[in-house]
Design a protein around this motif. Structure first.
Motif, PDB file in Angstrom:
ATOM      1  N   GLU A 117       0.846  -1.196   0.000  1.00 21.24           N
ATOM      2  CA  GLU A 117       0.000   0.000   0.000  1.00 21.24           C
ATOM      3  C   GLU A 117       0.874   1.236   0.000  1.00 21.24           C
ATOM      4  O   GLU A 117       1.995   1.210   0.480  1.00 21.24           O
ATOM      5  N   GLY A 118       0.334   2.302  -0.518  1.00 24.30           N
ATOM      6  CA  GLY A 118       1.070   3.567  -0.528  1.00 24.30           C
ATOM      7  C   GLY A 118       1.819   3.799  -1.816  1.00 24.30           C
ATOM      8  O   GLY A 118       2.955   4.256  -1.821  1.00 24.30           O
ATOM      9  N   TYR A 119       1.209   3.520  -2.928  1.00 24.02           N
ATOM     10  CA  TYR A 119       1.845   3.826  -4.203  1.00 24.02           C
ATOM     11  C   TYR A 119       1.807   5.319  -4.459  1.00 24.02           C
ATOM     12  O   TYR A 119       0.958   6.034  -3.950  1.00 24.02           O
ATOM     13  N   ASN A 120       2.754   5.769  -5.234  1.00 25.45           N
ATOM     14  CA  ASN A 120       2.793   7.196  -5.561  1.00 25.45           C
ATOM     15  C   ASN A 120       1.880   7.540  -6.720  1.00 25.45           C
ATOM     16  O   ASN A 120       1.255   8.594  -6.735  1.00 25.45           O
ATOM     17  N   LEU A 121       1.820   6.674  -7.670  1.00 27.75           N
ATOM     18  CA  LEU A 121       1.088   7.011  -8.880  1.00 27.75           C
ATOM     19  C   LEU A 121      -0.311   6.404  -8.944  1.00 27.75           C
ATOM     20  O   LEU A 121      -1.055   6.673  -9.869  1.00 27.75           O
ATOM     21  N   LYS A 122      -0.625   5.580  -7.979  1.00 28.09           N
ATOM     22  CA  LYS A 122      -1.937   4.927  -7.995  1.00 28.09           C
ATOM     23  C   LYS A 122      -2.671   5.214  -6.699  1.00 28.09           C
ATOM     24  O   LYS A 122      -2.069   5.277  -5.626  1.00 28.09           O
ATOM     25  N   GLU A 123      -3.969   5.354  -6.818  1.00 27.91           N
ATOM     26  CA  GLU A 123      -4.795   5.416  -5.618  1.00 27.91           C
ATOM     27  C   GLU A 123      -4.938   4.011  -5.031  1.00 27.91           C
ATOM     28  O   GLU A 123      -4.585   3.023  -5.668  1.00 27.91           O
ATOM     29  N   GLU A 124      -5.521   3.951  -3.849  1.00 27.17           N
ATOM     30  CA  GLU A 124      -5.709   2.640  -3.222  1.00 27.17           C
ATOM     31  C   GLU A 124      -6.632   1.744  -4.032  1.00 27.17           C
ATOM     32  O   GLU A 124      -6.511   0.532  -4.025  1.00 27.17           O
ATOM     33  N   ASP A 125      -7.585   2.363  -4.733  1.00 21.83           N
ATOM     34  CA  ASP A 125      -8.510   1.525  -5.491  1.00 21.83           C
ATOM     35  C   ASP A 125      -7.988   1.206  -6.883  1.00 21.83           C
ATOM     36  O   ASP A 125      -8.661   0.576  -7.665  1.00 21.83           O
ATOM     37  N   GLY A 126      -6.805   1.666  -7.207  1.00 23.51           N
ATOM     38  CA  GLY A 126      -6.197   1.298  -8.474  1.00 23.51           C
ATOM     39  C   GLY A 126      -6.224   2.387  -9.518  1.00 23.51           C
ATOM     40  O   GLY A 126      -5.518   2.322 -10.516  1.00 23.51           O
ATOM     41  N   ARG A 127      -7.018   3.419  -9.312  1.00 23.16           N
ATOM     42  CA  ARG A 127      -7.054   4.490 -10.306  1.00 23.16           C
ATOM     43  C   ARG A 127      -5.733   5.246 -10.300  1.00 23.16           C
ATOM     44  O   ARG A 127      -5.107   5.408  -9.257  1.00 23.16           O
ATOM     45  N   TYR A 128      -5.393   5.698 -11.469  1.00 25.23           N
ATOM     46  CA  TYR A 128      -4.136   6.438 -11.567  1.00 25.23           C
ATOM     47  C   TYR A 128      -4.304   7.886 -11.087  1.00 25.23           C
ATOM     48  O   TYR A 128      -5.322   8.498 -11.322  1.00 25.23           O
TER      49      TYR A 128
END
Lengths: 431, 328
Positions: A117-128
């Protein structure tokens, strides 16, 4: 030794067709007629009840095989799982081989209990995310999640068998395995799916001359060059792969001479071996024919060292059993962890255990009525004639539709899995 | 559905082979006062009963086995191990009957019947194979393997080589051309024996074995009327090629049910235990060489004509059901 029911039963819509513990005994896999594999996992011992080993609960369920249609012969290929064999565990994931009549598959079963969890380019639900909105950078971190068990097919070993696969066996080298059908045995490398070596071929040039088929095959537990296969004529052949590429010449032939006083038109059918299993030590092997279980010393080919009658009272009923096809039932057998007890199934949901050391045997029943949780299983007895004692069952009241063909024994502990037609019973021995 | 069909067919085959009325008739005729020592007659009577009962039941086992080989799963490939074991059982019975002399008599009747038949090529090949092998057996005393497994038990290569039509039809046809012939070879064979067998009874008082032998062969030869009748119905049977069990198709009108047959159905299971006892215990009984009477008796089929035709009407009905299943 008495069996305590810490019995877990499972309702399965399909008929159970194979049962197998993995090498640690923590996992128990079942295959069914619908092509599904259900894996049970033993719960960790609870601190409150140290004497009671954990129960087995469903761990993973997946569809291993689907029904297929052979267009060339206009025949269906059943999705029924004939055998499951576990590979020894090498890493966090578990691997097993499952096979139907024609195709073997290698499945990887792995757990996932964390996710990043905690991507920079993606939201938690997968949207960019819009990159222009990113103001700080962070490193994604693994966070715990609910345990998820995934089964994924890693290899498919297909198109190598003209006839129906009856056995698979993983070699002790953990690199190869064999698959056996009615007339041939093939050797595979676990990594290579487009090629296999044929190591046994008993198909006659003229099929009209066919009188014997292969019924089971297994690799030796320690010697990676040795395997055995059994036949419908009651013989077992031990083969050494170092001797030649095609092991049509056996190294040893195990066969017991027929008892002339018992000869009948059914002699050959009841001598047909339905299962062969090496002992854990590798010194003995056990065979199951219709009426008995035999233990063979690998050093003596002329006759078995021990013979146990499973249900001798059926000998006078062979014609009826031929008529209703029960005589062709293929019962399996298994060893306990230290090779001191062997077990096999019978009719009326009975199964039998033979203690080799104490020369004792017991008949037990797997049914809802006779096994409530935490109760001791009561020994059963079949009355063979004359006056029937209380609690005995007469031969004529046996239910031949209730057959226990598949049983398995935990590799270390006294825990057994017994499959009736639709249900799986797991019994544990309370020490 | 399939399982119950199998059971019923087996029961019918058994009923045909186990007519209690027939046995009674046999023993009744035997109970007529006979000159000579009573003890000798008692023991030979018992021996005769035992061996002829053994032959009847062996015949029944043979029929049951052939039916099992026929009733393969149409959708899924048949279990090769089971087929091989059944075929081996048939072979064993065949070998024993060849040693008895029973086999030759039956196949002679069959080949005589088939010679008159207007068979399609498929049918003729199948029965020819069967007869040819047994004729060879007469010479060598070793019957060649029963051909059933040859096509039925081989799912892939051999069957494929012969295929020209759609695969399903061919497999069905191959199975029907070889396997169903076998039962037909036994049914009419035994029918053909009936006139001989029934006439035979009056000749049983004779103690001279040689004379009896001659009598047997003469009567079998002269029972031509009965045989003709059998042959005609066999011709009609084998003419229908399309159905899987075309050999069972009946052209004769269905007669009224035989009350003896009804009685037999009610007693189905118990008689099987008799069969068990006889067959599992009997094979070690030494052959009674000097008793040629026994041999010729054991070669005769057991069923009177009426019960056989009512069986065949049941088979016609089952045949119809099979048509629906196969969807032809």
């Amino acid at each position: 030794s008495c069996c305590v029911g810490d019995s877990t039963t499972l309702h399965s819509a399909d008929i159970i067709s194979t049962v197998e513990f993995n090498h640690s005994g923590e996992l128990l896999a079942t295959g069914d007629k619908g092509g599904r594999v259900v894996i049970f996992q033993q719960e960790l011992e609870s601190k409150n009840q140290p004497q009671c080993r954990g129960e087995y609960n469903v761990y993973s369920t997946f569809q291993s095989h689907e029904p297929e249609f052979d267009y060339l012969k206009s025949l269906e290929i059943e999705e029924k799982i004939n055998k499951i064999r576990w590979l020894p565990q090498k890493n966090a994931a578990q691997f097993l081989l499952s096979t139907n009549d024609k195709t073997i598959k290698l499945w990887k079963i792995s757990e996932r209990d964390k996710r990043p969890e905690g991507y920079n380019l993606k939201e938690e639900d997968g949207r960019y995310r819009d990159p222009t909105t990113v103001t700080t950078l962070r490193v994604p971190v693994f966070q715990p999640m609910d345990l998820m068990v995934e089964a994924s097919p890693r290899r498919v070993f297909a198109n190598a068998h003209t006839y129906h696969i009856n056995s698979i066996s993983v070699n002790s080298d953990c690199e190869t395995y064999l698959s056996a059908d009615d007339l041939r045995i093939n050797l595979w490398n676990l990594e290579i799916t487009d090629r296999s070596f044929n190591i046994v071929d008993i198909k006659p040039v003229n099929m009209e001359e066919l009188t014997e088929v292969i019924t089971a095959a297994e690799f030796h537990p320690n010697q990676c060059n040795t395997f055995v296969y059994s036949s419908s004529k009651g013989t077992i052949r031990l083969c050494d792969m170092r001797a030649s590429a095609l092991c049509d010449q056996h190294s040893k032939l195990f066969e017991e001479p027929e008892d002339p006083s018992n000869r009948s038109f059914f002699s050959e059918i009841i001598s047909s071996i339905s299962d062969v299993k090496f002992s854990h030590s590798g010194r003995y092997m056990m065979t199951r024919d219709y009426l008995s279980v035999k233990i063979w010393d690998l050093n003596m080919e002329s006759r078995p060292v021990e013979t146990y009658q499973v249900h001798e009272y059926l000998r006078s009923k062979l014609c009826s059993l031929y008529e209703n096809d029960c005589i062709f039932d293929k019962f399996e057998c298994c060893w306990n962890g230290n090779d001191s007890v062997v077990m096999t199934g019978s009719y009326n949901n009975f199964f039998r255990m033979f203690d080799r050391g104490y020369r004792q045997d017991v008949t037990l029943e797997a049914s809802r009525e006779s096994s409530k949780p935490r109760s001791v299983l009561k020994p059963r007895k079949v009355c063979t004639g004359g006056k029937r004692k209380k609690d005995e069952i007469s031969v004529d009241s046996l239910d031949f539709n209730k057959k226990i063909l598949h049983t398995a024994w935990h590799p270390q502990d006294n825990i057994i899995a017994v499959a009736t037609t639709n249900n799986l019973y797991i019994f544990q021995d309370k020490l | 559905m399939r399982y119950s069909y199998q059971r019923r067919t087996c029961a019918i085959a058994r009923a045909k082979m186990f007519p209690k009325g027939t046995k009674r008739k046999f023993s009744d005729s035997r109970e007529e006062p006979v000159a000579g020592g009573e003890d000798v007659n008692q023991s030979s009577l018992a021996a005769v009963r035992m061996l002829s009962s053994y032959s009847l039941q062996r015949q029944s086992l043979l029929d049951m086995s052939l039916i099992k080989l026929q009733l393969c799963h149409m959708l899924v490939e048949p279990n090769l191990c089971r087929s091989v074991l059944i075929a081996n059982t048939v072979r064993q019975i065949q070998e024993e009957m060849t040693q008895d002399g029973t086999w030759q008599i039956m196949t002679q009747a069959l080949s005589a019947a088939n010679a008159a038949a207007q068979c399609s090529a498929d049918r003729l090949v199948a029965t020819e194979v069967l007869c040819r092998q047994t004729e060879a057996a007469q010479g060598e005393q070793v019957p060649k393997p029963f051909p059933v497994v040859g096509s039925e038990g081989c799912p892939a290569e051999e069957v494929l080589e012969e295929e020209e039509e759609a695969a399903a039809a061919e497999v069905g046809m191959t199975m029907s051309t070889v396997s169903p012939q076998a039962p037909t070879s036994y049914l009419p064979g035994t029918f053909g024996m009936d006139p001989c067998w029934e006439e035979e009874e009056t000749g049983e008082d004779d103690d001279d074995d040689d004379e009896e032998e001659e009598e047997d062969s003469e009567e079998c030869g002269s029972g031509s009327e009965g045989e003709e009748r059998e042959r005609d119905s066999l011709v009609e049977d084998t003419r229908t090629a399309e159905q899987v069990f075309g050999t069972f198709e009946i052209k004769n009108p269905a007669p009224s049910p035989d009350p003896a047959l009804e009685e037999l159905f009610s007693d189905v299971d118990a008689s099987y235990y008799d069969l068990d006892t006889v067959l599992t215990g009997m094979q070690s009984v030494p052959k009674m060489g000097p008793y040629d009477l026994l041999e010729s008796l054991s070669s005769h089929g057991p069923s009177p004509l009426s019960s056989s035709t009512s069986c065949r009407s049941d088979l016609n009905e089952l045949d119809h059901i099979m048509e629906i299943i196969v969807g032809s």
